[in-house]
Every structure is written in structure tokens, then in C-alpha cells.
Design a protein around this motif. Structure first.
Motif, PDB file in Angstrom:
ATOM      1  N   UNK A 200      71.890  -0.136  58.744  1.00 19.56           N
ATOM      2  CA  UNK A 200      71.457  -0.190  57.357  1.00 19.56           C
ATOM      3  C   UNK A 200      72.261   0.815  56.529  1.00 19.56           C
ATOM      4  N   UNK A 201      72.669   0.401  55.329  1.00 19.01           N
ATOM      5  CA  UNK A 201      73.348   1.286  54.395  1.00 19.01           C
ATOM      6  C   UNK A 201      72.580   1.272  53.087  1.00 19.01           C
TER       7      UNK A 201
ATOM      8  N   UNK B  90      69.583   2.214  69.652  1.00 18.83           N
ATOM      9  CA  UNK B  90      69.815   3.393  68.828  1.00 18.83           C
ATOM     10  C   UNK B  90      70.445   2.934  67.519  1.00 18.83           C
ATOM     11  N   UNK B  91      69.645   2.825  66.480  1.00 21.87           N
ATOM     12  CA  UNK B  91      70.130   2.323  65.195  1.00 21.87           C
ATOM     13  C   UNK B  91      70.491   3.491  64.286  1.00 21.87           C
ATOM     14  N   UNK B  92      71.603   3.366  63.587  1.00 20.07           N
ATOM     15  CA  UNK B  92      71.998   4.412  62.655  1.00 20.07           C
ATOM     16  C   UNK B  92      72.343   3.795  61.313  1.00 20.07           C
ATOM     17  N   UNK B  93      72.295   4.638  60.291  1.00 20.88           N
ATOM     18  CA  UNK B  93      72.599   4.167  58.949  1.00 20.88           C
ATOM     19  C   UNK B  93      73.106   5.295  58.082  1.00 20.88           C
ATOM     20  N   UNK B  94      73.450   4.931  56.846  1.00 22.78           N
ATOM     21  CA  UNK B  94      74.009   5.872  55.886  1.00 22.78           C
ATOM     22  C   UNK B  94      73.289   5.742  54.559  1.00 22.78           C
TER      23      UNK B  94
ATOM     24  N   UNK C   9      66.060   3.142  60.427  1.00 22.74           N
ATOM     25  CA  UNK C   9      67.024   3.506  61.463  1.00 22.74           C
ATOM     26  C   UNK C   9      66.504   4.717  62.221  1.00 22.74           C
ATOM     27  N   UNK C  10      67.169   5.026  63.328  1.00 25.26           N
ATOM     28  CA  UNK C  10      66.811   6.207  64.119  1.00 25.26           C
ATOM     29  C   UNK C  10      67.527   7.465  63.633  1.00 25.26           C
TER      30      UNK C  10
ATOM     31  N   UNK D 283      79.543   5.314  68.404  1.00 26.62           N
ATOM     32  CA  UNK D 283      78.647   6.245  67.727  1.00 26.62           C
ATOM     33  C   UNK D 283      77.224   6.158  68.275  1.00 26.62           C
ATOM     34  N   UNK D 284      76.802   4.974  68.645  1.00 28.30           N
ATOM     35  CA  UNK D 284      75.454   4.839  69.211  1.00 28.30           C
ATOM     36  C   UNK D 284      75.323   5.642  70.498  1.00 28.30           C
TER      37      UNK D 284
END
Length: 306
Positions: A30-31, A1-5, A89-90, A107-108
Motif C-alpha cells: 500500500x502507498x 510481511x506487508x510493507x508500505x509507504x 501494512x505491517x 525487503x520483506x
């Protein structure tokens, strides 16, 4: 579960690096940073970081779009939408350079636990007190409770302010990637004509907003915010339930015209002073949030040459 901003920034190099480093340390995959104006030194540092995708919003960038929006809020939304359509990202959140995620559980895991029907997830804010950077105030979720608590906490100005906040109480959004025809806004998003599709809440993550961490920072941004930012004249009254409700612009202008800088300082101190009494009153209402962001430590780890 990838997250970014994604964030559109116009800030000092140190502030931008603090923002990036904090979230890389939290696990951001990733930002996406959009420099609102050319900043070669910041660009070079960000470009070298493997987790960052940095874009300078110069004439060449805006030439690929219909036009460069005059309002920075519209530029922020346009850039966030641009990043969303290219996101690796997801989940992608659109926040500002003075906002920092503070998850209470990984957070994931929080994102993975959201139902498949959730197209977005809201992050609720806490606003920094003017102290050592570790104390923040929360606000109640429901308008009636929020109004009552603000008036108890801040007897002079609380009746005019939404939750006793100087800035937004709405929070920001994570968006699930892969949706069709998504358009970001500052506090919301649209999938076609659908606003905030399947909105859920990330209750275990607080959005720590360092809106005005000290008197000097408040005054440094004061004129800009009055003219073009979050205190501008065209915004609605913060307390729509009151017949005598003022916009924040009207409130601040009336204070300044009547009492000058001394009046503005009294206003700021009532709302933001980091005193034992203020902390106790917040704590009694369940609205004190403590979080040591340790920004300098994260920056030194991620950007050792700065």
C-alpha cells in the motif's frame, strides 16, 4: 510481511507516478499519497490504482484537524501519522517523492528478520550525482569519519558540509504498525515520549535521494529551499564540530553574494558532478553506489495510459 509507504507530495504528475510505480514494482502492499494541494489529474490516476490510497489535503481535509500547519514539514509529519493510524501494512515508511528505496535483498525478508523488539528501522541515504541517474554517493555512518571523508573528497566546501551531502544524512524510518501513540517526524518517530523505540538498521536497503539530479533542478528548487526548505536559515550548522561551522543557508548566501550564479555552479559541480574522477574518489572510499532505478519502465508498466 506487508510493507508500505506514506508521502506528502507537491510535484508534477510524472514525478508522483514514478515514485508510486517504482515502489509498487518493489512489492509495496500500500502507498498512501497525500496531495499537499488539489491536483485532480494526479488524483484520478492514483485513485484508479489498487495499491494506492490518495488523499487531497484541501480545506475539507484540514477542517477535520485542529488547523492546517503553515510549514510543509509539519504537514508531512501530520499526514504520515494520520496514515500510520489507518495503515493496512505491517511496516510503514515515511519518505519523500524524490526518494526511492533500493534493496539489495528482498525487503520483506529484511523486515521479517528484524527482532520483535524493533519498533522502527532506519534507511540510510545515498545522494544522486548529476548524471544519468544511476550514480549516487553514500556517506560514512559515524560523524568523525564522515567529516574526514567529506574534507578529502571536497577540499573547497567539504569542511562545511555533513558528509559532503546537500541534503540529510540521517535517513528515514520504517515504523512497525500497531504501536501506541505514535507520532511521525521527518527523520524520527515517537511512541509516546520514547524516541525511535528499539531502532534497528536496514543495512541492505539504500534510500536513493534524487535531491538535485542536475543543475537546472538544483536552481529550480533553490529559492524555496533557502526560504522554507532544507537550506533555510533556522537550521543548525551542518558541521557542529567546527567553531567556524556555517549553516548551509549561510554558506550558500555567502557564495551567491560573492560570486553569483557562477559561484553556485562551482559549488554544485564540486559536490554533484558525475565525472569519472568523482566516481573514482568515491569508490576509493567505498562511497560510490550504483543503482539504475528504471523509473520510466516502472511508470509505463503501472500507469500505461500516462
Amino acid at each position: 510481511m506487508r510493507w508500505g509507504l506514506v508521502a506528502t507530495v507537491r510535484a508534477s504528475t510524472g514525478a508522483v507516478l514514478d515514485f508510486v510505480a517504482h515502489h509498487v514494482e518493489l512489492g509495496a502492499h500500500r502507498i498512501y499519497v497525500y496531495l499537499d494541494e488539489p491536483d485532480p489529474a494526479t488524483f484520478a490516476l492514483l485513485k484508479a490504482h489498487p495499491k494506492v490510497r490518495v488523499t487531497t489535503c484541501d480545506d475539507a481535509y484540514w477542517a477535520k484537524h485542529p488547523r492546517r500547519p503553515k510549514k510543509h514539514q509539519v504537514r508531512q509529519s501530520a499526514n504520515a501519522t494520520h496514515a500510520y493510524r489507518r495503515a493496512e501494512v505491517d511496516w510503514l515508511a515515511h519518505i519523500d517523492v524524490d526518494e526511492f528505496l533500493c534493496p539489495q535483498t528482498p525487503l520483506t525478508d529484511q523486515l521479517a528478520a528484524l527482532p520483535d523488539t524493533a519498533g522502527c528501522a532506519r534507511l540510510y541515504p545515498a545522494e544522486a550525482l548529476a548524471g544519468d541517474g544511476t550514480a549516487f554517493k553514500l556517506t560514512k555512518r559515524f560523524p568523525r569519519e564522515r567529516a574526514a571523508s567529506a574534507e578529502r573528497l571536497y577540499p573547497v566546501h567539504g569542511k562545511y558540509l555533513n558528509g559532503g551531502f546537500l541534503s540529510h544524512v540521517e535517513g528515514k524510518l520504517f515504523a512497525r504498525t500497531g504501536l501506541c501513540d505514535v507520532m511521525f517526524r521527518i527523520h524520527n518517530l515517537f511512541e509516546g515520549d520514547i524516541k525511535n523505540p528499539g531502532e534497528a538498521a536496514l543495512d541492505d536497503t539504500v534510500l536513493c535521494h534524487c535531491h538535485a539530479q542536475n543543475w537546472e533542478a538544483f536552481m529550480a528548487s533553490y529559492r524555496f529551499r533557502l526560504e522554507r526548505g532544507s537550506y533555510r536559515a533556522d537550521l543548525a550548522p551542518m558541521r557542529k564540530d567546527r567553531v567556524d561551522g556555517l549553516t548551509l543557508h549561510q554558506l550558500l548566501m555567502s557564495i551567491e553574494q560573492r560570486d553569483g550564479a557562477q559561484g553556485l555552479r562551482a559549488f554544485y559541480d564540486e559536490l554533484c558532478a558525475d565525472t569519472p574522477d568523482h566516481r573514482q574518489r568515491l569508490d576509493e572510499q567505498g562511497l560510490l553506489f550504483l543503482c539504475d532505478l528504471q523509473l520510466e519502465r516502472s511508470r509505463r508498466k503501472q500507469f500505461s495510459t500516462y
